[in-house]
Scaffold this active site. Structure first.
Site, PDB file in Angstrom:
ATOM      1  N   GLU A  16      30.126  86.477  46.157  1.00  0.00           N
ATOM      2  CA  GLU A  16      30.793  85.646  45.159  1.00  0.00           C
ATOM      3  C   GLU A  16      31.382  86.514  44.039  1.00  0.00           C
ATOM      4  O   GLU A  16      31.004  86.426  42.874  1.00  0.00           O
ATOM      5  CB  GLU A  16      29.814  84.599  44.616  1.00  0.00           C
ATOM      6  CG  GLU A  16      30.433  83.548  43.702  1.00  0.00           C
ATOM      7  CD  GLU A  16      31.660  82.866  44.292  1.00  0.00           C
ATOM      8  OE1 GLU A  16      32.624  82.677  43.536  1.00  0.00           O
ATOM      9  OE2 GLU A  16      31.656  82.531  45.491  1.00  0.00           O
ATOM     10  N   GLN A  71      35.178  87.745  51.092  1.00  0.00           N
ATOM     11  CA  GLN A  71      33.854  87.226  50.773  1.00  0.00           C
ATOM     12  C   GLN A  71      32.937  87.121  51.989  1.00  0.00           C
ATOM     13  O   GLN A  71      31.717  87.025  51.839  1.00  0.00           O
ATOM     14  CB  GLN A  71      33.976  85.868  50.088  1.00  0.00           C
ATOM     15  CG  GLN A  71      34.648  85.952  48.725  1.00  0.00           C
ATOM     16  CD  GLN A  71      34.757  84.610  48.051  1.00  0.00           C
ATOM     17  OE1 GLN A  71      35.775  83.947  48.157  1.00  0.00           O
ATOM     18  NE2 GLN A  71      33.722  84.191  47.345  1.00  0.00           N
ATOM     19  N   GLU A 106      44.608  80.189  43.967  1.00  0.00           N
ATOM     20  CA  GLU A 106      44.210  80.210  42.561  1.00  0.00           C
ATOM     21  C   GLU A 106      44.833  81.334  41.733  1.00  0.00           C
ATOM     22  O   GLU A 106      44.145  82.216  41.228  1.00  0.00           O
ATOM     23  CB  GLU A 106      42.684  80.305  42.446  1.00  0.00           C
ATOM     24  CG  GLU A 106      41.958  79.103  42.975  1.00  0.00           C
ATOM     25  CD  GLU A 106      40.461  79.152  42.703  1.00  0.00           C
ATOM     26  OE1 GLU A 106      39.837  78.084  42.721  1.00  0.00           O
ATOM     27  OE2 GLU A 106      39.912  80.252  42.476  1.00  0.00           O
ATOM     28  N   GLU A 123      39.004  73.099  47.619  1.00  0.00           N
ATOM     29  CA  GLU A 123      37.698  73.682  47.307  1.00  0.00           C
ATOM     30  C   GLU A 123      36.957  72.770  46.351  1.00  0.00           C
ATOM     31  O   GLU A 123      37.527  72.285  45.378  1.00  0.00           O
ATOM     32  CB  GLU A 123      37.810  75.060  46.624  1.00  0.00           C
ATOM     33  CG  GLU A 123      38.164  76.215  47.520  1.00  0.00           C
ATOM     34  CD  GLU A 123      38.153  77.538  46.767  1.00  0.00           C
ATOM     35  OE1 GLU A 123      37.414  77.666  45.760  1.00  0.00           O
ATOM     36  OE2 GLU A 123      38.887  78.449  47.180  1.00  0.00           O
TER      37      GLU A 123
END
Length: 450
Positions: free
Chosen positions: A415, A28, A174, A362
């Site tokens: 993103e 990112q 994640e 996060e």
């Protein structure tokens, strides 16, 4: 004075040992997609395909962190942030996913680690933040059982080269998101679809999480080892029994499927029957190899979801009612702004006896930011962070286990499927010039941490 200038929050309320940080991910921010021997990742390939990313955006340059890391590290220090979470790009270290090692990639991360330590900032390394080497995807990627072995090789290399200075590790980021979006829905890299791909990937990623953690423990005995999970507070749309049961299935899918096998509880098949199909891929010793005694668990929570029964939706018989349909305040991601979700998630995960320490690794929000006269007055983001910190404080007062908070993210970045349309940063990035501007939220956080 309004709340933004005179928040009732004080860093000391959270305790001396509470961890404060900011999070990023290699794909990112780094750019330099083929520099110095880096191999191609599944996201490099995915973003090159027409129609996959909003507005045709790509991450060839991203935030150019590869070349401007020192500038950003100086900004982290300026903001008084003591802990920096970043990920290592697997194909930058091992271009084909396995040996040989790319020494230029090793040197790059050595420079980042050394620069952080010189600035008095503690490095927190995420080993896998979604950028699988494309060479491995051509062999099936996470749907191939060999992925556990490939990942183990990679972890071994990272431990060997960085373990003398990096003490804080997060194995995989994640897993529910990248397996669900990338191997079931096909909206993220590598763009695969279907329940078979998803279940294979789920099982192999869980095995790889435990295998990677064991390598770190063996190679770096004093390491602080964790892994991170995306968590969402789930509520039924009504108190109708069908909606309640639908919400339970969605909660099982999003919040329980990956954490429970890691804790030695096995997959929650009783509450989500489709998971029984996993038995087709579970070999004799697998259940013994799914768990690991992590030093901490990272939870990543942004919102809540409201669920109603929808029996025509396969596998879960449930449907999420969007924030837009519910006419509630939401972010640029379409996620409801609902700070109590963080408290509810902490309460839920505190019920697991096997979790030693919880860190919020996060939390943040994407809002439309305007750079005006060299300033970004992002009052909504500042309020979002304050309101979520109040929920953490409430959790601590209720004696819930929570020992750190990392904002997502340091800078505006790429993103994923949203491209550059969703800005999460404490620091504004002009993607044409790479100019950095600390937003009001960043200045508030700086003052809060001082």
């Amino acid at each position: 004075m309004n709340k933004i200038e005179n928040s009732f929050l004080n860093k000391n309320q959270f305790g001396e040992d509470f961890l404060w940080g900011v999070s990023t991910a290699a794909f990112q921010i780094e750019g330099a997609h083929d520099a110095d021997g880096k191999g191609s990742s599944i996201w490099d390939v995915f973003t090159s395909q027409k129609g996959k990313i909003k507005n045709g955006h790509h991450a060839i340059t991203a935030c150019d962190f590869y070349n401007s890391y020192q500038t950003d590290i100086d900004l982290i220090r300026e903001l008084n942030i003591p802990n920096f979470r970043f990920s290592i790009s697997w194909p930058r270290i091992m271009p084909t996913g396995v040996h040989p090692v790319n020494q230029a990639g090793i040197e790059y991360y050595n420079k980042i680690i050394d620069s952080l330590l010189a600035a008095g900032i503690e490095p927190w390394v995420t080993l896998y933040h979604w950028d699988l080497p494309h060479a491995l995807e051509t062999k099936g990627g996470w749907t191939n059982r060999e992925s556990v072995s490939w990942f183990s090789q990679y972890v071994d290399v990272c431990a060997q080269y960085f373990g003398d200075r990096v003490k804080n590790w997060m194995v995989i980021n994640e897993p529910s998101v990248f397996t669900g979006a990338g191997y079931f829905l096909g909206i993220h890299a590598p763009g695969k679809k279907g329940i078979t791909n998803y279940l294979k990937a789920m099982h192999h990623v869980t095995l790889a999480t435990a295998a990677g953690a064991k390598i770190l423990r063996n190679k770096i005995p004093d390491a602080n080892i964790g892994t991170t999970f995306s968590c969402t507070h789930i509520e039924p749309a009504t108190q109708n029994q069908k909606d309640i049961e639908a919400a339970k299935r969605v909660d099982t899918l999003l919040n329980r499927t990956f954490i429970e096998p890691i804790l030695g509880l096995g997959y929650p098949q009783a509450d989500l029957p489709v998971l029984k199909k996993l038995n087709n891929y579970i070999l004799e010793d697998d259940l013994n190899n799914l768990s690991f005694d992590f030093d901490f668990i990272g939870l990543q929570c942004y919102t809540r979801e409201v669920v109603k029964a929808a029996m025509l939706i396969p596998y879960i018989g449930a449907e999420l009612i969007s924030a837009e349909k519910r006419n509630v305040i939401s972010t640029d991601m379409g996620w409801e702004v609902y700070p109590p979700a963080l408290y509810h998630v902490l309460k839920k995960f505190n019920e697991y006896k096997g979790i030693k320490k919880i860190i919020i690794t996060e939390n943040g929000a994407a809002f439309p930011d305007l750079l005006t006269n060299g300033k970004v007055y992002d009052i909504k983001r500042t309020h979002y962070i304050q309101d979520h910190l109040e929920q953490i404080l409430k959790a601590k007062k209720d004696s819930l286990n929570v020992e750190g908070y990392f904002v997502w993210s340091l800078t505006d970045n790429f993103e994923w499927a949203e491209g550059y349309n969703a800005r999460f940063g404490l620091i504004h990035v002009d993607f044409e010039t790479q100019q950095r501007t600390i937003k009001h939220s960043g200045l508030w956080f700086k003052d809060f941490l001082s």
